[in-house]
Design an enzyme around this catalytic site. Structure first.
Site, PDB file in Angstrom:
ATOM      1  N   ASP A  11       0.856  -1.184   0.000  1.00 43.92           N
ATOM      2  CA  ASP A  11       0.000   0.000   0.000  1.00 43.92           C
ATOM      3  C   ASP A  11       0.892   1.234   0.000  1.00 43.92           C
ATOM      4  O   ASP A  11       1.095   1.873   1.028  1.00 43.92           O
ATOM      5  CB  ASP A  11      -0.917  -0.031   1.235  1.00 43.92           C
ATOM      6  CG  ASP A  11      -1.948   1.085   1.217  1.00 43.92           C
ATOM      7  OD1 ASP A  11      -2.154   1.679   0.138  1.00 43.92           O
ATOM      8  OD2 ASP A  11      -2.533   1.375   2.277  1.00 43.92           O
ATOM      9  N   LEU A  61      -7.748  -6.338  -8.257  1.00 43.50           N
ATOM     10  CA  LEU A  61      -8.427  -5.236  -8.952  1.00 43.50           C
ATOM     11  C   LEU A  61      -9.945  -5.393  -8.944  1.00 43.50           C
ATOM     12  O   LEU A  61     -10.661  -4.510  -9.407  1.00 43.50           O
ATOM     13  CB  LEU A  61      -7.908  -5.106 -10.392  1.00 43.50           C
ATOM     14  CG  LEU A  61      -6.411  -4.783 -10.513  1.00 43.50           C
ATOM     15  CD1 LEU A  61      -6.014  -4.611 -11.972  1.00 43.50           C
ATOM     16  CD2 LEU A  61      -6.038  -3.545  -9.715  1.00 43.50           C
ATOM     17  N   LYS A  62     -10.435  -6.513  -8.443  1.00 47.71           N
ATOM     18  CA  LYS A  62     -11.885  -6.723  -8.249  1.00 47.71           C
ATOM     19  C   LYS A  62     -12.689  -6.325  -9.482  1.00 47.71           C
ATOM     20  O   LYS A  62     -13.594  -5.481  -9.422  1.00 47.71           O
ATOM     21  CB  LYS A  62     -12.379  -5.945  -7.029  1.00 47.71           C
ATOM     22  CG  LYS A  62     -11.678  -6.291  -5.716  1.00 47.71           C
ATOM     23  CD  LYS A  62     -12.293  -5.512  -4.556  1.00 47.71           C
ATOM     24  CE  LYS A  62     -11.609  -5.798  -3.232  1.00 47.71           C
ATOM     25  NZ  LYS A  62     -10.260  -5.220  -3.126  1.00 47.71           N
ATOM     26  N   ILE A  66     -19.462  -6.078 -17.689  1.00 45.79           N
ATOM     27  CA  ILE A  66     -20.193  -7.043 -18.513  1.00 45.79           C
ATOM     28  C   ILE A  66     -19.258  -8.226 -18.789  1.00 45.79           C
ATOM     29  O   ILE A  66     -18.028  -8.077 -18.751  1.00 45.79           O
ATOM     30  CB  ILE A  66     -20.716  -6.401 -19.821  1.00 45.79           C
ATOM     31  CG1 ILE A  66     -19.551  -5.890 -20.680  1.00 45.79           C
ATOM     32  CG2 ILE A  66     -21.716  -5.282 -19.510  1.00 45.79           C
ATOM     33  CD1 ILE A  66     -19.979  -5.443 -22.065  1.00 45.79           C
ATOM     34  N   THR A 120     -14.923  -6.505   3.588  1.00 47.32           N
ATOM     35  CA  THR A 120     -14.830  -6.678   5.047  1.00 47.32           C
ATOM     36  C   THR A 120     -15.154  -5.407   5.827  1.00 47.32           C
ATOM     37  O   THR A 120     -15.377  -5.466   7.031  1.00 47.32           O
ATOM     38  CB  THR A 120     -13.430  -7.177   5.472  1.00 47.32           C
ATOM     39  OG1 THR A 120     -12.445  -6.279   4.959  1.00 47.32           O
ATOM     40  CG2 THR A 120     -13.165  -8.576   4.969  1.00 47.32           C
ATOM     41  N   GLY A 210      -1.458  -6.408   5.824  1.00 48.83           N
ATOM     42  CA  GLY A 210      -0.802  -5.226   5.278  1.00 48.83           C
ATOM     43  C   GLY A 210       0.084  -4.515   6.261  1.00 48.83           C
ATOM     44  O   GLY A 210       1.229  -4.901   6.505  1.00 48.83           O
ATOM     45  N   ARG A 211      -0.465  -3.467   6.882  1.00 48.17           N
ATOM     46  CA  ARG A 211       0.337  -2.572   7.725  1.00 48.17           C
ATOM     47  C   ARG A 211       1.116  -3.246   8.851  1.00 48.17           C
ATOM     48  O   ARG A 211       2.237  -2.823   9.141  1.00 48.17           O
ATOM     49  CB  ARG A 211      -0.561  -1.461   8.278  1.00 48.17           C
ATOM     50  CG  ARG A 211      -0.890  -0.423   7.211  1.00 48.17           C
ATOM     51  CD  ARG A 211      -2.041   0.481   7.606  1.00 48.17           C
ATOM     52  NE  ARG A 211      -3.324  -0.220   7.533  1.00 48.17           N
ATOM     53  CZ  ARG A 211      -4.503   0.379   7.591  1.00 48.17           C
ATOM     54  NH1 ARG A 211      -4.561   1.687   7.749  1.00 48.17           N
ATOM     55  NH2 ARG A 211      -5.621  -0.310   7.496  1.00 48.17           N
TER      56      ARG A 211
END
Length: 232
Positions: A11, A61-62, A66, A120, A210-211
């Site tokens: 990140d 990237l979710k 279509i 989440t 992550g952090r």
């Protein structure tokens, strides 16, 4: 090689900082997740840099579009050589099926294709705000079942849902869990959280952290401690 369970969520808004962090950790200890901000800033070349250093990459990237557009984006991710890519399960069965089918020519080299169920950060009030009068867990089960029926490899879900989903959908269906915080770390902006060991015991296959790792004084030591805790 042992299947690494930890996926470190990168990140950074500065590529040099990101690579400086990456160069402090071992590809044998984790995989890396690249999300929307970093991919938009640095593009596919950043993913190639991570591959050059020996890391497997989860391209987070979710995709949600279509079927034709979504499946072509998934194919582009496969061409980039990523280990895992995801799509929003709420895009529906036709979108997910098209995305799975476009990966078939890649055989065993294809990326894992994962569905995103309920983010989440979302609670029941958030779902109500978008017109869904349903508990998060119930909606997760519905979307995860749709994902499996579409032939995908697994879903992103919170650790609290892992045990239930393993029982409902079987051991082979992969569960990728964000909101993981090693003992002693801050909760942050993830609402539904659990420690790494608790999450694996509940049925999670991969843990997104992550952090607690990227901001650690010694990230390699934190990774080692997490991986050691998972082998107990």
């Amino acid at each position: 090689m042992i299947d690494q369970k930890v996926i470190v969520a990168l990140d950074y808004d500065n590529q040099a900082d990101a690579l400086a962090f990456v160069d402090r950790i071992d590809p044998a200890s984790c995989r890396l997740k690249v999300g929307k901000e970093m991919f938009t800033l640095f593009g596919p070349d950043f993913v190639r840099e991570l591959h050059k250093r020996g890391f497997s990459v989860f391209l987070d990237l979710k995709f949600h579009d279509i079927p034709n557009t979504c499946s072509k984006a998934v194919r582009a991710a496969a061409e980039l050589g990523v280990w895992m890519v995801n799509v929003h399960a709420s895009g529906g069965e036709r979108m997910m099926t098209a995305s799975r089918e476009i990966l078939e020519p890649y055989g065993k080299d294809r990326p894992l294709l994962i569905g995103v169920t309920v983010l989440t950060s979302m609670e029941q009030s958030d779902l109500a705000g978008i017109g869904l009068d349903v508990a998060p867990q119930e909606h997760v089960i519905r979307l995860a079942t749709l994902t499996k029926n579409s032939g995908l490899d697994g879903v992103v879900c919170s650790a609290q849902e892992s045990s239930l989903l393993k029982n409902e959908l079987g051991k082979e269906f992969k569960l990728v869990t964000p909101g993981i915080r090693p003992l002693g770390s801050e909760q942050g902006d993830q609402r539904r959280i659990m420690t790494p060991l608790e999450a694996v015991q509940a049925g999670s296959d991969y843990l997104v952290i992550g952090r607690p790792i990227t901001q650690a004084v010694d990230p390699a030591a934190v990774l080692q401690a997490i991986n050691t805790s998972l082998t107990k």
